[in-house]
Motif scaffolding. Sequence first.
Motif, PDB file in Angstrom:
ATOM      1  N   UNK A 258     126.116  27.009  72.340  1.00  0.00           N
ATOM      2  CA  UNK A 258     124.747  27.646  72.576  1.00  0.00           C
ATOM      3  C   UNK A 258     124.144  27.787  74.124  1.00  0.00           C
ATOM      4  N   UNK A 259     125.220  27.517  75.107  1.00  0.00           N
ATOM      5  CA  UNK A 259     125.256  27.575  76.313  1.00  0.00           C
ATOM      6  C   UNK A 259     124.344  26.541  76.910  1.00  0.00           C
ATOM      7  N   UNK A 260     124.271  25.385  76.408  1.00  0.00           N
ATOM      8  CA  UNK A 260     123.428  24.151  77.104  1.00  0.00           C
ATOM      9  C   UNK A 260     124.374  23.430  77.691  1.00  0.00           C
ATOM     10  N   UNK A 261     123.977  23.221  78.921  1.00  0.00           N
ATOM     11  CA  UNK A 261     124.787  22.053  79.834  1.00  0.00           C
ATOM     12  C   UNK A 261     124.103  21.008  79.775  1.00  0.00           C
ATOM     13  N   UNK A 262     124.991  19.799  79.262  1.00  0.00           N
ATOM     14  CA  UNK A 262     124.725  18.529  79.065  1.00  0.00           C
ATOM     15  C   UNK A 262     124.826  17.527  80.198  1.00  0.00           C
ATOM     16  N   UNK A 263     125.840  18.027  80.983  1.00  0.00           N
ATOM     17  CA  UNK A 263     126.058  17.222  82.124  1.00  0.00           C
ATOM     18  C   UNK A 263     126.622  15.967  81.779  1.00  0.00           C
ATOM     19  N   UNK A 264     127.529  15.667  81.083  1.00  0.00           N
ATOM     20  CA  UNK A 264     128.041  14.428  80.710  1.00  0.00           C
ATOM     21  C   UNK A 264     129.385  14.462  81.361  1.00  0.00           C
ATOM     22  N   UNK A 265     129.674  13.050  81.521  1.00  0.00           N
ATOM     23  CA  UNK A 265     130.807  12.539  82.501  1.00  0.00           C
ATOM     24  C   UNK A 265     132.059  12.669  81.062  1.00  0.00           C
ATOM     25  N   UNK A 266     133.003  13.772  81.295  1.00  0.00           N
ATOM     26  CA  UNK A 266     133.959  13.836  80.216  1.00  0.00           C
ATOM     27  C   UNK A 266     134.832  12.762  80.290  1.00  0.00           C
ATOM     28  N   UNK A 267     135.335  12.278  81.350  1.00  0.00           N
ATOM     29  CA  UNK A 267     136.428  11.446  81.563  1.00  0.00           C
ATOM     30  C   UNK A 267     135.946  10.138  81.082  1.00  0.00           C
ATOM     31  N   UNK A 268     134.625   9.835  81.083  1.00  0.00           N
ATOM     32  CA  UNK A 268     134.183   8.669  80.607  1.00  0.00           C
ATOM     33  C   UNK A 268     133.982   8.798  79.238  1.00  0.00           C
ATOM     34  N   UNK A 269     133.741  10.196  78.727  1.00  0.00           N
ATOM     35  CA  UNK A 269     133.860  10.528  77.317  1.00  0.00           C
ATOM     36  C   UNK A 269     134.989  10.268  76.647  1.00  0.00           C
ATOM     37  N   UNK A 270     135.945  10.384  77.176  1.00  0.00           N
ATOM     38  CA  UNK A 270     137.253  10.281  76.712  1.00  0.00           C
ATOM     39  C   UNK A 270     137.703   8.792  76.549  1.00  0.00           C
ATOM     40  N   UNK A 271     137.070   7.905  77.263  1.00  0.00           N
ATOM     41  CA  UNK A 271     137.620   6.634  77.502  1.00  0.00           C
ATOM     42  C   UNK A 271     136.597   5.879  76.082  1.00  0.00           C
ATOM     43  N   UNK A 272     135.440   6.507  76.155  1.00  0.00           N
ATOM     44  CA  UNK A 272     134.717   5.747  75.093  1.00  0.00           C
ATOM     45  C   UNK A 272     135.337   6.272  73.658  1.00  0.00           C
ATOM     46  N   UNK A 273     135.807   7.800  73.607  1.00  0.00           N
ATOM     47  CA  UNK A 273     136.432   8.150  72.177  1.00  0.00           C
ATOM     48  C   UNK A 273     137.573   7.165  72.005  1.00  0.00           C
ATOM     49  N   UNK A 274     138.544   6.827  72.899  1.00  0.00           N
ATOM     50  CA  UNK A 274     139.740   6.022  72.699  1.00  0.00           C
ATOM     51  C   UNK A 274     138.916   4.469  72.222  1.00  0.00           C
ATOM     52  N   UNK A 275     138.161   4.004  72.614  1.00  0.00           N
ATOM     53  CA  UNK A 275     137.721   2.632  72.291  1.00  0.00           C
ATOM     54  C   UNK A 275     137.036   2.853  70.808  1.00  0.00           C
ATOM     55  N   UNK A 276     136.304   3.976  70.468  1.00  0.00           N
ATOM     56  CA  UNK A 276     135.864   4.422  69.185  1.00  0.00           C
ATOM     57  C   UNK A 276     137.007   4.234  68.189  1.00  0.00           C
ATOM     58  N   UNK A 277     138.005   4.994  68.540  1.00  0.00           N
ATOM     59  CA  UNK A 277     139.021   4.986  67.567  1.00  0.00           C
ATOM     60  C   UNK A 277     139.669   3.494  67.351  1.00  0.00           C
ATOM     61  N   UNK A 278     139.983   2.897  68.415  1.00  0.00           N
ATOM     62  CA  UNK A 278     140.504   1.495  68.000  1.00  0.00           C
ATOM     63  C   UNK A 278     139.498   0.460  67.154  1.00  0.00           C
ATOM     64  N   UNK A 279     138.188   0.672  67.295  1.00  0.00           N
ATOM     65  CA  UNK A 279     137.142  -0.045  66.576  1.00  0.00           C
ATOM     66  C   UNK A 279     137.152   0.393  65.094  1.00  0.00           C
ATOM     67  N   UNK A 280     137.112   1.703  64.961  1.00  0.00           N
ATOM     68  CA  UNK A 280     136.691   2.126  63.667  1.00  0.00           C
ATOM     69  C   UNK A 280     137.814   2.760  62.718  1.00  0.00           C
ATOM     70  N   UNK A 281     139.078   2.574  63.221  1.00  0.00           N
ATOM     71  CA  UNK A 281     140.413   3.084  62.404  1.00  0.00           C
ATOM     72  C   UNK A 281     141.356   1.907  62.429  1.00  0.00           C
TER      73      UNK A 281
END
Length: 281
Positions: A258-281
């Motif tokens: 949609x062309x919406x800029x969210x301004x998120x920290x993608x490096x931090x998102x990657x770190x959070x996603x790795x922790x998410x996988x460790x918790x939920x899988x």
Amino acid sequence: MKLIECPRDAMQGLTDFIPTATKIDYLNALLRVGFDTLDFGSFVSPKAIPQLRDTAEVLAGLDLSATQTKLLAIVANLRGAETAASYPEIKYLGFPLSVSETFQRRNTNQSTPEALADVAAMHELCERNGKVLVVYLSMGFGNPYGDAWSPEIVTDFTQQLAAMGVRVVALSDTVGASTAATITPLFSALIPAFPGIEFGAHLHTTPSTWHEKVAAAYQAGCRRFDGALGGYGGCPMAADELTGNMATENLLDFAAQAGVELGLNLEALGEASALNHAIFR
């Protein structure tokens, strides 16, 4: 477009207890991403939701020194709201007000009139303490219990909330019952009718239907969306088989399309996603 990340919703139905330190590490990673709000925990009976019995301890371990993300805690009654409101770090208190009487009793052990009375008291509590009450209209798109549902009923609930002064209302799917055909007319009618309310979409979904649901809400004017990394979670009070949360990854994809800029920290998102996988899988 505001993203509300909901690890509380993702974790609450898990049987195995997630260690408090693990929760703290995960939530701190999420705080670094830059979401608008983090639905981090709940002040409810530990017998009802044992997974979140350590919410106070988790809160004490959060690093809020370098984040703009606001904290939201779910409460199920006025006593829980009073506890949550006592913490200066918490900005939002969330309460599930059900369009379905059956689910209101299952979820908070209250009748609808009792729940509405609690909402009024919670709103006043929030106003006194500099907080904002977020009311989740649970079963907002229908229910599996045979209780009456219609757009007019949802509008009537919203009218009562507006009269109390409630400023944030999230239409909540709860069991994945929504379709584009129900999402579009609800948001299209409610958003212009209640300009003093910020409407959100808390949608549960299957992997094949997420896009049509988000698109329907967005095109109808909704700009506040709840999600959970990985699409995990669901309400343990609703059914034995949980329908997952809207995956945050899908919301990110939609925003990009949609062309919406969210301004998120993608490096931090990657770190959070790795922790998410460790918790939920």
